[in-house]
Every structure is written in C-alpha cells, then in structure tokens.
Design an enzyme around this catalytic site. Structure first.
Site, mmCIF file in Angstrom:
data_model
loop_
_atom_site.group_PDB
_atom_site.id
_atom_site.type_symbol
_atom_site.label_atom_id
_atom_site.label_comp_id
_atom_site.label_asym_id
_atom_site.label_seq_id
_atom_site.Cartn_x
_atom_site.Cartn_y
_atom_site.Cartn_z
ATOM 1 N N GLU A 160 5.434 -3.926 -6.841
ATOM 2 C CA GLU A 160 6.658 -4.075 -6.051
ATOM 3 C C GLU A 160 6.290 -4.057 -4.574
ATOM 4 O OE1 GLU A 160 7.220 0.003 -5.056
ATOM 5 O OE2 GLU A 160 5.330 -1.091 -5.343
ATOM 6 N N GLU A 185 3.386 -2.251 -3.244
ATOM 7 C CA GLU A 185 2.092 -2.791 -3.661
ATOM 8 C C GLU A 185 1.292 -1.865 -4.566
ATOM 9 O OE1 GLU A 185 0.842 -5.998 -0.626
ATOM 10 O OE2 GLU A 185 0.527 -4.082 0.367
#
Length: 804
Positions: free
Chosen positions: A438, A441
C-alpha cells in the site's frame, strides 16, 4: 582516470596527497533550508542548502548528486579557526520572494566579522555560483585567511573520486572527476593556493585545524574519498564569487565554469530572478494563507524545481537523502527517485496552479515509463530504470486520474491518451483488489487508501473509454469499480476493534490476504500483518484490527464515501486516540501505530529500525477532510505553515517527543526535507479552500458512490484470486488474461453450459455465470484455453449461499 589533456598546466605542488583512500564516505543532513535551480531548462544543475552552507549539487539530472557539501574556513592564522557551518550563526533569506536564490548571512559569535553568501545557478549552464561578501573591522579583516572547502561525491558516491590542481585561462583552480563526469572549483581571479587531499587524513580541514595554517598544497589525490580546498586571494577577499561547474570531461566543466565567472554575478542574478518571475505562483490563493502567501510561493517553486531538465516531466520525491549523515555509498536511492504516487501529487498540484502544460508533460513522461503490462515499477531513476520493484496498485491508478483531469480540462492537446489509460486500467482489473504494497510500501492486502485510488482510477478510465467509443469496455470497468466499492467494508473494516473501547467498527490500515490469495504470507488465515523496521526485541506481528492509519480519508477525498459516513467518523476517533500528536505548532499525526520508519527512541538515525514520527503531510490530509465536512480549517492551515522551516521547506517527519540530543519537539527529524508531496498537498489545500471544494474530488466518483447505491450483485473469480462462495442471484464473473471457454454446471455435471469469454482489451477476457435469486448449492466449472488447445485440468467449486 580522465586523460590529462595538454592545454592545461597541471600544478604538481607537493605531489600526491597521503592517506588514501580517506575515511568511509557519508552524505550530509537531509534537513534542507532550500532547494534551488535556475528556471531555465538549459541550466542542468540543482543545489541544496542547510546549516548555512551549500550541500548536495545534482547534475546533469536531478537524481545524480555530485558533491557532499561546500563551505568556507576562516582563520587569522594565530588565534582561531572557524568552519562556517559549525562555528557561525546563520540567518536565511530568499534574495527574491519569487525565486530560489538564497542569501545566508553568517556572523562570528564575537561580532568581529560578517560573511554573506548569495547562491544561485548560472541561468543557462550547469554552474552553481556563490557571491561572498566579507565585512568587519578593516584591520581585523586584513589578518583573515578564507578558504573554500568542497567534498566531491561524483556520480553519486564519495569513493573513487580523484582531483588535481591546474592552471586554466591563467588562473589556479581545482578539477575533480570520476568516470566521465568532471567538476571544477574556481573563483574570480583564481585561488592563491589550492590543495587536494583525502578526507580525515590530508584534507584542508585537517591541515588548518592542526596549526591554523595551510601547510599542504598537494596537487593530486586519486581514487578515494577526497576533499579539495582553495584559498581566496587576500586582495579579493572582501567580495568574490566562487563557481562550481560540471561537464562531461574536464574541458566542458572548465569552459562552463570560466564562462560563468567571466560574467558579473549581478548580471547572472538579474537574469536568474527574471526567469523565476515567469513561473508566477497563483497569488490569488494567498488570501487563505496565514503567512501572507510565503509558503505558497516557496511550495510552488519547490515543486517546479524537482522536475528534471533532461527527462522533461519527471518529478522526484525530494532532493535529499534521509539520515544522509549516517549513510554511505551503499544507499544509492535516497529520495531522488520517481514514485508515480508522489509525482502525480506534484503534477496535480501544478495543475491546480494552472500549469496544464507541466501536468501534461508529467503524464507523457509516465506514459513513456509504463510497462508493457500497464503497470509501473515501485520507483525508478529519472531514465526509467527500476529501483525497487514492488507492485503498488495506487501507483497505477493515479496516472489514470491525472489523465482524466487533463482530459476534462481539454489539456491533452493532440495526444490520444486512451491507449495509455486502457493498459493501466487493464492492470488494475487483473490485479485488484489485493495490492502487494500500500502507500506506505510495506504490507500486502486490502488497503482503504489503495482501493480508494483504484475505484477512482477505474471510474475515470470508464469515462475515457466511453468518450473514445468503447461503451462495452466502459461498462465492464465500471462494474469492476462497483464490485470493489461494494466490498470495501467487508475487506477493510473490523467489527471488533480493540484500540478504542467505545468504537468497535472502524477501518484498518490493511487487511492481509487470505490463504490462496496473492501475496499471502506463510501462516496466513489468522488476520496477522507483519510490520517492517521494528527494533531488536520489539514485537513485529500484529492483528490487522490492532493497526490503523489515516489512509481511509482518501475515500472521502475522491468522493467514494461521504465525510459523515458513520464508519469514517468512528475511525477518526480511533486515529485521533492512537496517532494524533499535539505538537507546539498544532495537531499532527503519525502514519500508523507501531510504525518503525523514523528516528530511533534515543534520537539516533533510522538505520533499519526506529520509531515512526508525525508527518505534517497528514495534517494537510486531515484539513482536506475537515473542509469536505464543511468545517473551518484556517487553524489547520496555520499549523501546516508553522511546520515549514525558515526556508519554507516541509519536512517528511517531525520530532514528536520532548527535546533530545539536538532534536526539538515539533521541528524536523532526520528524514526527507523537503518532502515534495507535502508541498503539493499545501498547494492543493489552498486551492481547495479558494474553490470551497476539495480540488481532488472526482465528480463521477462522488455522483456514483457518495450518496450510497445498491450493492453490485457481482463476484469476481480469477485464477490468482479464486472465490469460494457467492450469494444467490449474483453473477460470477471469471476474468483471465487470455481468451477461454468456460464449461459450468449447477447440478453436479448432470447438465452443462459452455460460454465463450468476451475480450475486453488489455483487461483480458471475461465470462459471466448468472445464478438464480433463490438458488443454493454448488456452482462448478472448468476452463478450456483455445489459443493453447488445452484444458485447465481441474474443476472449481463455488458455493451458492442464500440471499442476504
């Protein structure tokens, strides 16, 4: 080693410096006071400033740092030795409020002298210029000796650098090089003396610190972590200009540097300012600023300055290296990389500022870096070379949204953007809803912020498809968005929250994949997520319901959910309870609880683990939410502005505990500064207040979802994400990359039906199997692949459950 061409006189001095290869190289502080460059695209150099001196210079692209820093050493040869970054008190100012040239006034603590530095770029060539004025008592100044000290880190590293003194155009200068890149340090009239040395061993700082006298004049230092120093001619010491020029090879760097010094600094400065005045920040928004519009002007110019001049349209995340003082050559990336997420934020802020051409240039750059499958690398160098390779679905959705915004403004020119959008939308269809990472990271699964971008990107793609004569594709893509939107709460909300006793139902940061789904971890099926960057001995695995972030606010920003949606409102209570920091400037929020990316508990640098700190960016995101909810956000705008540094730079993170080891509560920690995303957020915030509406809001998304809609009666089956059950009356949509034939049954293969899949461009092929409204039992099917003339070789069973 670059060939020593004969037209230069190479000054041998005392020969080769001792102490090779020098200390292990390190970068410098990420907390910049300014980032600067000329507005002209021909001046391919960028500089940063902090602690009163020049830091990294980037050349020939904004992802290639070439020096660590450059400052001045001052001594009277008898009683004191000053290094300006450590021993003088600095005052920072911009030379002109609409330009990125800076003035640093540095004072001796005893009031004996004043050193004023004005830093700009040559308006047309890759040369950084520093005009220096030295003021004080005439008799005292007559005893001073001033030296320019520079640490090359050519081609992005401190190791393997070489340097030599030389006479060019009749004046003493220093050239440094690595591979094909050369750097020249020179001054008006030439240095009176110069030396090359190895850092920590034979460099100029060691020389002067020893006995306040320049004893060494080494003519050569090869293949190491080096430093070069030149003494300013005492006859010119009251006012002089230092130039640092670059080129491919010695001759190019020398010619550019000498040419820059041949023109008066005042002429360069006038042209430098004239160029930046053409950029013209949107001053009408300043009525909503609380600082008179200063951060507005700085933010606008900072975002512009982070675009590369060779690869037009490429915007990096920051011209800084987080915790650089603790990092060496093995940390290649820093933040001077392209992330499509950050880059689209920058481009959208400039679009909000009326810079349609710049935003289109950014989009065309992204189109040229798009992979054949429609996706993008997690991040990449300016030339498109991937650095990290994770799959982040929001980074595929955001370029679609940017394309839609430009299309709605008639800002695409003659470019047919649809093939680019179709490929990206196809990637989202094939890979959503589970993302490998997401926006922070780290974790895989179902992320509210990622899915907000994916839903919005698909709706934008559908509008473009319809406008380009593809109504069937548009319908298919919208149904994919509807399917995801209809499952948002199923996938990302917990009904048994534990963080705030009175709130049981709230969004989670991310829900991990189930067993058999993409990116599922070993030991899946228990709703556990693993958090990276946790310190030694610290717990790293948590239940998904135990971890929250503010990413769910993206659902409101783009129009997927109303600001007064009960789950949105309840989740705000949870994140305020868990993540909110009341800093001296005002409220700020951490990314998520248990975050390990940030300054360590003892104030030390992040080196693989730490404690995530508060991000000013998230104050901007909260302000956007409050604006969407119809509330006054003037206090949050003021808070946001107070997080900026003296030079108007927005930090990625602030220190959010009591003062410790030089870290001040509410002031920048050691992470990236400036974070360009934070400057983009501020620009969009002022535009949103000016419009009375969130600029990022996407009208067709809001119209389709914000006021609620009947749940999409669709379930999607993919080989990479099979589903096990479906409600009666729903369609089971099978999606695959290639054309297929599905043979299915509802009565245990007593009767069968065959359907050919329909092709939907880059999204692949699909077939819909409709169930009856009262039907229960088992739906079974298998697949045949005509292009390969083979059967799948297995059956798939999907339970049909009673209707809700």
């Amino acid at each position: 080693m670059t060939e020593l061409v004969p037209q230069y006189t190479w000054v041998e001095g005392q020969g080769l410096a001792f102490g090779a290869p020098g200390m292990e190289p390190r970068w410098t502080s990420a907390a910049k006071d300014a980032v600067g460059t000329a507005y002209s695209s021909s001046s391919r150099a960028w500089y940063t400033v902090s602690h009163g001196i020049l830091n990294e210079i980037y050349y020939p692209t904004i992802d290639r740092p070439q020096i660590r820093d450059m400052g001045f050493l001052i001594t009277d040869g008898e009683t004191f030795f000053h290094e300006d970054k450590r021993d003088l008190k600095h005052e920072f100012a911009y030379i002109d409020s609409d330009a990125l040239g800076v003035r640093i006034t540095s004072r001796d603590s005893d009031g004996r002298y004043l050193l004023t530095k004005e830093i700009i770029n040559d308006p047309h060539y890759p040369v950084v210029l520093i005009r220096v004025k030295l003021e004080g008592d005439k008799e005292f100044l007559s005893r001073l000796q001033v030296y320019a000290l520079l640490s090359p880190h050519i081609e992005g590293g401190g190791a393997g650098n070489s340097a030599r003194t030389l006479i060019a155009a009749g004046e003493l200068a220093v050239v440094a090089w690595k591979n094909h890149t050369s750097l020249v340090l020179a001054t008006t009239g030439g240095f009176s003396r110069a030396s090359c040395g190895y850092v920590g061993k034979s460099d100029g700082w060691q020389d002067l610190k020893h006995n306040l006298t320049m004893d060494w004049q080494f003519g050569l230092a090869l293949n190491g972590n080096i430093s070069v120093m030149g003494q300013i001619d005492p006859r010119r010491m009251r006012e002089f200009t230092v130039a640092i020029g670059f080129g491919e090879g010695h001759h190019a760097a020398l010619a550019a540097t000498a040419g820059a010094l041949a023109n008066p600094f005042e002429k360069h400065l006038r042209r430098f300012i004239e160029q930046w005045h053409r950029a013209a920040s949107p001053r009408e928004w300043a009525v909503n600023a609380k600082d008179g519009g200063r951060l507005l002007q700085v933010s606008h110019n900072v975002v512009l300055a982070h675009e590369d001049k060779t690869f037009g349209g490429a915007f990096i995340a920051s011209a800084s290296i987080p915790w650089g003082y603790a990092k060496g050559d093995d940390d290649l990336g820093g933040y001077h990389l392209v992330w499509t997420r950050d880059m689209v934020q920058s481009a959208t802020a400039l679009l909000a500022s009326g810079r349609v051409d710049t935003a289109r240039r950014a989009l065309t750059y992204l189109a040229c870096t798009q992979r054949p499958d429609g996706g993008f690398a997690q991040n990449f160098w300016i030339d498109g070379t991937p650095y990290w390779t994770g799959i982040q679905l929001d980074e595929v959705a955001f370029p679609i949204i940017l394309a839609w915004r430009l299309w709605k403004l008639d800002g695409l020119g003659d470019w047919d953007v649809f093939p680019f959008v179709e490929r990206a939308a196809g990637f989202l269809v094939r890979f959503a809803p589970v993302t490998q990472q997401e926006r922070w990271e780290e974790c895989a699964g179902y992320s509210p912020s990622t899915l907000a971008a994916v839903i919005s990107g698909l709706i934008c793609a559908a509008e473009l498809a319809e406008a380009h004569g593809s109504p069937e594709l548009a319908k298919f893509i919208r149904e994919q968005a509807d399917w995801i939107e209809g499952h948002l709460e199923d996938w990302t909300v917990t009904n048994d929250g534990v963080l705030l006793p009175e709130v049981k139902r709230h969004y989670m940061r991310i829900r991990p994949p189930e067993c058999g789904e993409p990116y599922a971890r070993e030991g899946c099926g228990n709703e556990m997520i693993h958090i990276a960057n946790r310190g030694p001995g610290e717990k790293a695995d948590f239940e998904a319901r135990e971890v929250v972030d503010g990413g769910f606010l993206e659902l409101v920003r783009y129009g997927v959910r109303r600001p007064d949606d009960p789950v949105i409102v309840d989740t705000l209570k949870v994140i305020d309870h868990v993540l909110k920091i009341d800093a001296p400037q005002g409220p700020c929020w951490r990314r998520y609880n248990h975050d390990g990316y940030g300054q360590r508990h003892d104030g030390g640098p992040f080196q693989g683990f730490g404690q995530g700190r508060a991000w000013p960016l998230l104050t901007g995101e909260r302000a956007h939410y409050e604006l969407a909810a119809g509330r006054d956000i003037s206090s949050l705008i003021e808070t946001y502005e107070k997080f900026a540094s003296e030079g108007g730079m927005m930090p990625e993170q602030i220190w959010d505990e009591p003062d410790m080891n030089g870290l001040v509560f509410g002031r920048p920690a050691g992470s990236a500064m400036p974070l360009v995303w934070a400057h983009a957020e501020y620009l969009k915030l002022l535009r949103s207040v000016y419009d009375g509406r969130v600029f990022d809001r996407i009208a067709p998304v809001e119209e389709r979802y914000a006021n609620g809609r009947e749940r999409c009666k669709l379930e999607v089956f993919k080989l990479r994400r099979p589903v096990k059950s479906i409600r009666a009356g729903y369609r089971l949509r099978i999606i695959a990359q290639n054309h297929f034939r599905v043979i299915w049954t509802l009565d245990n293969w007593q009767t069968v039906t065959a359907i050919e899949s329909a092709t939907v461009g880059h999204a692949g092929s699909f077939a819909d199997l409709q169930t009856g409204p009262e039907q229960t039992g088992m739906l079974s099917f298998t697949l045949f692949w005509p292009m390969e003339n083979r059967w799948e070789g297995r059956n798939f069973d999907v339970t049909i459950e009673a209707p809700e």
